[in-house]
Each structure stands twice: as C-alpha cells, then as structure tokens.
Design an enzyme around this catalytic site. Structure first.
Site, PDB file in Angstrom:
ATOM      1  N   PHE A 154      33.898  45.860  51.534  1.00  0.00           N
ATOM      2  CA  PHE A 154      34.040  45.098  50.294  1.00  0.00           C
ATOM      3  C   PHE A 154      35.439  44.502  50.241  1.00  0.00           C
ATOM      4  CE2 PHE A 154      31.944  44.531  46.143  1.00  0.00           C
ATOM      5  CZ  PHE A 154      30.629  44.749  46.515  1.00  0.00           C
ATOM      6  N   LEU A 210      25.258  36.341  39.411  1.00  0.00           N
ATOM      7  CA  LEU A 210      26.128  36.862  40.469  1.00  0.00           C
ATOM      8  C   LEU A 210      25.433  36.998  41.821  1.00  0.00           C
ATOM      9  CD1 LEU A 210      28.976  38.209  40.999  1.00  0.00           C
ATOM     10  CD2 LEU A 210      27.726  40.349  40.914  1.00  0.00           C
ATOM     11  N   ASP A 234      32.746  43.834  21.606  1.00  0.00           N
ATOM     12  CA  ASP A 234      32.734  44.446  20.270  1.00  0.00           C
ATOM     13  C   ASP A 234      33.781  45.557  20.122  1.00  0.00           C
ATOM     14  OD1 ASP A 234      30.583  42.795  20.131  1.00  0.00           O
ATOM     15  OD2 ASP A 234      29.104  44.335  19.632  1.00  0.00           O
ATOM     16  N   GLU A 254      34.896  49.310  31.058  1.00  0.00           N
ATOM     17  CA  GLU A 254      35.468  47.963  31.051  1.00  0.00           C
ATOM     18  C   GLU A 254      36.211  47.650  29.753  1.00  0.00           C
ATOM     19  OE1 GLU A 254      33.010  44.980  32.872  1.00  0.00           O
ATOM     20  OE2 GLU A 254      34.269  43.346  32.125  1.00  0.00           O
ATOM     21  N   HIS A 258      33.899  37.076  35.463  1.00  0.00           N
ATOM     22  CA  HIS A 258      33.153  38.261  35.868  1.00  0.00           C
ATOM     23  C   HIS A 258      33.616  39.540  35.189  1.00  0.00           C
ATOM     24  CE1 HIS A 258      30.729  40.682  38.548  1.00  0.00           C
ATOM     25  NE2 HIS A 258      31.775  41.310  39.043  1.00  0.00           N
ATOM     26  N   GLU A 270      29.566  40.557  46.246  1.00  0.00           N
ATOM     27  CA  GLU A 270      30.503  40.517  47.368  1.00  0.00           C
ATOM     28  C   GLU A 270      29.929  41.272  48.566  1.00  0.00           C
ATOM     29  OE1 GLU A 270      34.800  40.606  46.202  1.00  0.00           O
ATOM     30  OE2 GLU A 270      34.586  42.607  47.033  1.00  0.00           O
ATOM     31  N   ARG A 308      41.089  43.429  39.819  1.00  0.00           N
ATOM     32  CA  ARG A 308      40.295  44.599  40.214  1.00  0.00           C
ATOM     33  C   ARG A 308      39.687  44.398  41.598  1.00  0.00           C
ATOM     34  NH1 ARG A 308      34.591  46.037  39.877  1.00  0.00           N
ATOM     35  NH2 ARG A 308      34.110  43.996  39.020  1.00  0.00           N
ATOM     36  N   SER A 356      35.070  49.392  39.561  1.00  0.00           N
ATOM     37  CA  SER A 356      34.725  49.527  38.149  1.00  0.00           C
ATOM     38  C   SER A 356      33.694  50.627  37.942  1.00  0.00           C
ATOM     39  CB  SER A 356      34.199  48.221  37.564  1.00  0.00           C
ATOM     40  OG  SER A 356      33.766  48.471  36.247  1.00  0.00           O
ATOM     41  N   HIS A 363      34.800  35.861  39.748  1.00  0.00           N
ATOM     42  CA  HIS A 363      34.124  36.297  40.976  1.00  0.00           C
ATOM     43  C   HIS A 363      33.883  35.060  41.830  1.00  0.00           C
ATOM     44  CE1 HIS A 363      31.388  38.081  43.787  1.00  0.00           C
ATOM     45  NE2 HIS A 363      31.547  39.265  43.214  1.00  0.00           N
ATOM     46  N   GLN A 387      39.007  38.322  35.756  1.00  0.00           N
ATOM     47  CA  GLN A 387      38.612  38.084  37.141  1.00  0.00           C
ATOM     48  C   GLN A 387      37.519  37.030  37.250  1.00  0.00           C
ATOM     49  OE1 GLN A 387      36.509  41.313  39.620  1.00  0.00           O
ATOM     50  NE2 GLN A 387      38.497  41.001  40.556  1.00  0.00           N
ATOM     51  N   ARG A 442      39.381  39.226  45.220  1.00  0.00           N
ATOM     52  CA  ARG A 442      38.676  38.150  44.519  1.00  0.00           C
ATOM     53  C   ARG A 442      39.581  37.058  43.976  1.00  0.00           C
ATOM     54  NH1 ARG A 442      34.325  42.141  41.544  1.00  0.00           N
ATOM     55  NH2 ARG A 442      33.227  42.569  43.488  1.00  0.00           N
TER      56      ARG A 442
END
Ligand SMILES: Cc1cc2nc3c(=O)[nH]c(=O)nc-3n(C[C@H](O)[C@H](O)[C@H](O)COP(=O)(O)OP(=O)(O)OC[C@H]3O[C@@H](n4cnc5c(N)ncnc54)[C@H](O)[C@@H]3O)c2cc1C
Length: 567
Positions: free
Chosen positions: A100, A233, A202, A367, A334, A236, A378, A383, A223, A221, A267
């Site tokens: 990755f 998406l 929220d 997040e 992203h 990756e 990141r 995550s 992506h 970020q 990224r």
C-alpha cells in the site's frame, strides 16, 4: 463498536446511537486493508511502520500516539482474526497482506506487504465482525437516532447528548457517565467525494458548538483514484496489486516524481503529481481532465480473486471492464486528517491557559478524532487500524474509570434548551432557502477554494464566501414540518454541522503559510518547520485560532527528526 464491545464485555450498560443501521456506517466502504506489521509475506516490524507513518504525516503526527498505534497493530489484527473476521489467506494459512502507498521496508527502501485484506471488502468484514460481537455482548443499539448537541454542565463536563428519534421526531436527553463520539468524517462538505452521504461531520459540529476546538482541520486527503465524474473510490490496493497510472502519452509518469515507490508513493504526493500532469496538458479524455489507471497486465485471475468489487465499480460507474481497459480516475476528497483533539486513551483534550486539559466524560475515536496519528497526510490502511486500536484503548480507559463514578452528575436544568431552540427555529421557519441549495454552495466553495492546489487568494476568498454561507444556514426554510421520518429535518440539522467543519477547514488553511502533507498553497511551496511544526486549533466562536506543539517524543524509542520527503 470496538469501544462499546469493551464496555459491554465488562458488564457496563452501554448504548450505541447511529443515524443508520450500524453496518451501513461508512467503514463498510473501506476496501483496501488494515495495516499491521505481521510480516507474513515480506520481513516487517512495527518500527518500520512507525517510521513510514511519521514520514507520511509530514512530521505533523504525534510520535507517542504513532508508536502506540504501530506497536498495538499486530495484536489488534489478531484479535479481529480470533473474533472471526474473514481475512484472505496465504497458502500456509496466514493472513494475506498487500503493498500500500507509503508503506515500506527499512525506512523507504522498497514497498512492503503490510495491508491485511479481506479481498476489496475489508471494511465490510470488519464492521460485520464488530457488530456481531456487540450483539453477542448485549450492547444496546438505538438505530436511526441522530445526536444533536452535547450536554455540558457549568464545570464543562460532558453528561450526554440530546438526540432525535427519526422514526417519531421525538427529542430525548440521553444521560451517560461517559459519552464517546465515533461519528466519522465530513467528506460530504466537498463536491467530489468518495464518502457516504451521511458523512456530514456531526460530531465535529456538536463539539465545535459546545466550545471545543477542532484540530488540524486544514488537512484533507485527496485520494488519487476516484472514478472520474462519479467520485466512487478505486482502492489503492489496485496499485498494491500492480496497477499503474498513465497520462495521455501512455507514460507511467510516477517514475519521474517518485523513482523508488512510483505509483505507491503516499496519497498527497500522487494526487499532486496527477494534478501536475493534468495542468501541463497530459490529462486524458476530451477535456484532458483525468488520468488512466491501468490494470490490464495484472490478469483476470488476480482481478477476480483480489479485486472483485473494483471490477464491478469500474463496469457500473465508468463503463469499462478493467481486465481489458484502463479506468478513468481523478483525485477525489477522501479523508479528514483533523478532528476533535484526543490523547491516546481517547479522552478529548481542550486547551486551557496554554496546557492540555481533559474534558471530563468525553471521548472521541476514529475519523472524527485527531489523536494525531495521521498528521498532515494519512497512509492508507492506517484509519481502520486507528479505529480498532484507539477504540479498544478508549473502551479500556472508560471501564477502568467509570467504576469510581458512583452516580451521574446532576443534569443542568437547561440541558435540552439549545437543541430544542435549534429545532424550534426550523419548525417556525416560513421563508428562506432550502437546505440542499445552501449545501450545494458549501460544497462548490470548498471544492474551488480548498482543493488539491490552494493559493492564498483562493483561501482568502473562501473564508469570505463561508461567512455569507454561515449567514444563509441561519435562515433555512424547512417546508415539510412533519414528524415521522422527516429526512428534510435531518438534512437541515446536518447542514448546521457541515458549515462548522467547512469554516474550520478554510480558516485553518488560510492561516498556515507553508506546504505540508495535504496542505499545499502555491504561494508557500516549502515546509517551514521553524514556524509551522505545530498543530492548529480552531474555535467556532469568532473563528479564533490557537496552536499547540507536536509531540515529537515517542513513548520508548528515539524521535524521528524531520527530513525532506522524497520517495
Ligand atoms: C470509500 C472508502 C474506502 C476506504 N478504505 C479504507 C481502507 O481500505 N483502509 C483504511 O484504513 N481506511 C479506509 N478508509 C477510511 C476509513 O474507512 C474511515 O476513516 C473509517 O472507516 C471511519 O470510521 P469511523 O468509525 O470513524 O466512522 P464511520 O464508519 O463513518 O461511522 C460513523 C458512525 O457515526 C454515526 N453518526 C454520525 N453522526 C451521527 C449523529 N449525529 N447521531 C448518531 N450517529 C451518528 C453514523 O451513523 C455511523 O454509524 C476508506 C474510506 C472510504 C470513504
């Protein structure tokens, strides 16, 4: 759910509120994997993971939190495996791991296989595993309940939330000895986003309205590979399995920008390189506005086995069969690196007179939080790891400390007044604009003024536009006043959270005069550690900014000092 599981297993009374059925949370969309240095397929250790995460964060990540996360990672993954999470397997029965972006062996020497994957549906597998475990442990779920505002007393302690039951339209006060937010990201404040429609920030809105600062919100970020025009998406993991980015000349341009890691650079780096190709006229398509992701050389067998959903997404959203044809892709919003500031126990920290102070009774994980392990950028797979490592840590901390609290603190008499007055205003509105018109304008403002390439002028204009949009949010017209499952009311309430997150982002970005990670204003092309190696704090009241130092000292090892970032 990782935190609530600790609580339920310890025999505490725990209730989980969610706007949607828990397994429809955005985590379900996570494709590529969860990072841990298991070393199943190539040599690896937690210190390499630690180093990559710090470098990926462009040195804005807190090194104590990063050490904690990377050390805990293998245990966290094995724990999920033992709960029954259906990871892909190697021939010897160990968990399958793919390469990755930004994850390397020996401090950047070559890509390493660190992403533990369940095909391209890792988040789906994770979410269902944790839901089932929670059901077994007797966690109570309140499904389709929307939290509206935090309840804080005169000491500033958090005593619970006010919440709307969507089915009836009734509002309740929910009282708890502790309250934990795991409300996810706010990617829907941008026009082109890989995020679910419910990702409206929220938790951040509630925290900001109650006077808690939001940290590092300028860092968003992009992506590299959202489907052009659709935003959906393409993981990756596609490049991890060997996929290649090509410009209109068919050139593998990442070899020029990142000679060692190529398509698997972090990224922020890949997104900017793609943007540069497009600006210089080597974009693809009639408008030369996208790039091609080529996996035709990977072979039908690997694609069908490791990336089945990607093939389906490419067919449905781009009308291409990626076994034979490249997928048109473009950098798409992203992930938010910033959020509600916390320590490694998940406790929310405010700043009072220059030092960090815990907000009693309040935790945040995932997040919506900023612990900060991702800093200015990141790394993919970190995550899902952040969720389970800090979810577990926060759960353990709550279990340990809640036992000393014999009874609930008394609720203030006006506990529900703020939320009720906000609802009342909507219910009395007889004119004004519709939510979706204003939401659309917030999204296009963010897209234009806080995109991959930023300039001081764009951000200055963006701040002014958001001031006007804030005004307009105050005058929403709710036409449908019915109570039962009124999604228009829910969307109007979400809008009040979106504007907080948008302002936090633009005001924090406008002030940071350097390029670091995902924040890259053309006017300040270099990282400036002397002046800007510090976290931003934004307060909603008056759009005030404050700063606090980055934790450069890890828990047990030596500091990784800042260096130029090349790949
Ligand atoms: C398409 C996509 C793919 C990704 N792939 C990966 C990957 O492969 N690896 C990786 O590490 N990361 C990946 N990420 C990032 C990662 O998936 C997310 O950062 C992470 O899942 C967020 O989890 P969370 O628990 O913080 O929030 P979420 O999963 O978004 O859950 C938020 C929850 O809060 C609830 N909620 C929100 N507001 C309220 C409210 N007002 N009242 C009540 N409930 C509320 C929601 O209903 C929901 O249940 C991906 C992200 C996307 C968008």
């Amino acid at each position: 759910m990782r935190a609530s599981l600790q609580l339920a297993r310890a025999g505490l009374s725990v209730c989980v509120l969610s706007k949607v059925f828990p397994t429809r949370s955005h985590t379900v969309a996570a494709q590529g994997g969860i990072g841990a240095s298991l070393g199943n397929m190539s040599p690896d250790n937690w210190e390499w993971h630690f180093y990559d995460t710090i470098k990926g964060s462009d040195w804005l990540g807190d090194q104590d939190a990063i050490e904690f996360m990377c050390r805990e990672a293998p245990n966290a993954v094995y724990e999920l495996e033992h709960m029954g999470m259906p990871f892909d397997r190697n021939a010897d029965g160990t968990i399958y791991q793919r390469p990755f972006g930004g994850h390397t062996a020996n401090h950047g020497e070559k890509p390493v296989q660190r992403a533990c994957a369940a095909a391209d549906r890792t988040g789906h597998a994770l979410l269902h595993t944790l839901y089932q475990q929670n059901v077994a442990a007797k966690t109570q779920f309140f499904v389709e309940w929307m939290a509206l505002d935090l309840t804080r007393d005169a000491d500033g302690d958090v005593l619970g939330v006010t919440a709307l039951e969507m089915e009836t339209g009734d509002v309740y006060i929910l009282e708890g000895k502790t309250t934990l937010f795991a409300t996810g990201g706010a990617g829907r404040i941008f026009a082109a986003s890989t995020n679910a429609f419910i990702n409206t920030g929220d938790g951040l809105g509630m925290a900001a309205r109650s006077g808690i600062a939001l940290q590092d919100m300028e860092f968003w970020q992009f992506h590299p590979t959202g489907v052009a025009g659709a935003g959906v998406l393409i993981t990756e993991g596609v490049r991890g399995e060997g996929g290649i980015l090509r410009n209109s000349n068919g050139e593998r341009f990442m070899e020029r920008y990142a000679p060692t890691l190529k398509d698997l650079a972090p990224r922020d780096f890949v997104s900017r390189s793609m943007g540069q190709e497009i600006i210089e006229g080597r974009g693809v398509g009639p408008n030369k506005d996208h790039i091609l992701l080529d996996l035709s050389h990977i072979g039908a067998e690997t694609i069908t086995k490791r990336l089945p959903s990607i093939r389906e997404i490419a067919l449905r959203f781009a009308n291409v069969d990626c076994i034979k044809e490249p997928i048109p892709v473009v950098p798409t919003i992203h992930y938010q690196m910033g959020g509600i500031p916390t320590n490694i126990n998940g406790q929310v920290v405010g700043t009072a007179k220059g030092h960090e102070e815990v907000v009693n009774g309040f935790y945040a994980v995932g997040e919506c939080s900023c612990v900060s392990v991702h800093g200015a950028n990141r790394l993919g797979t970190n995550s899902l790891l952040d969720l389970v490592v800090f979810g577990r840590a926060a759960g353990n901390h709550i279990v340990k400390h809640v036992k000393d609290m014999k009874e609930h603190k008394p609720l203030p008499a006006d506990a529900a007044d703020f939320a009720l007055s906000r609802l009342d205003k909507l219910d009395k509105s007889s004119s004004g604009e519709y939510t979706q018109v204003i939401a659309g304008d917030i999204r296009s403002t963010m897209q234009k003024h806080a995109g991959v390439f930023r300039t001081q002028k764009l951000m200055d204009e963006g701040v002014k536009e958001l001031e006007q949009l804030k005004e307009r949010v105050g005058h929403v017209h709710l036409k449908d006043k019915s109570s039962v499952f009124n999604t228009a009311r829910v969307e109007a309430l979400e809008l009040a959270n979106m504007i907080e997150v948008a302002r936090a982002t633009m005001v924090s970005a406008q002030a940071r005069q350097e390029s670091r990670g995902a924040h890259a204003p053309g006017d300040y092309p270099h990282r400036d550690d002397e002046n800007w190696l510090r976290h931003t704090l934004w307060f909603s009241e008056g759009d005030c900014l404050d700063y606090k130092p980055v934790h450069m000292q890890p828990l047990t090892v030596d500091t990784v000092p800042p260096k130029p970032r090349t790949f």
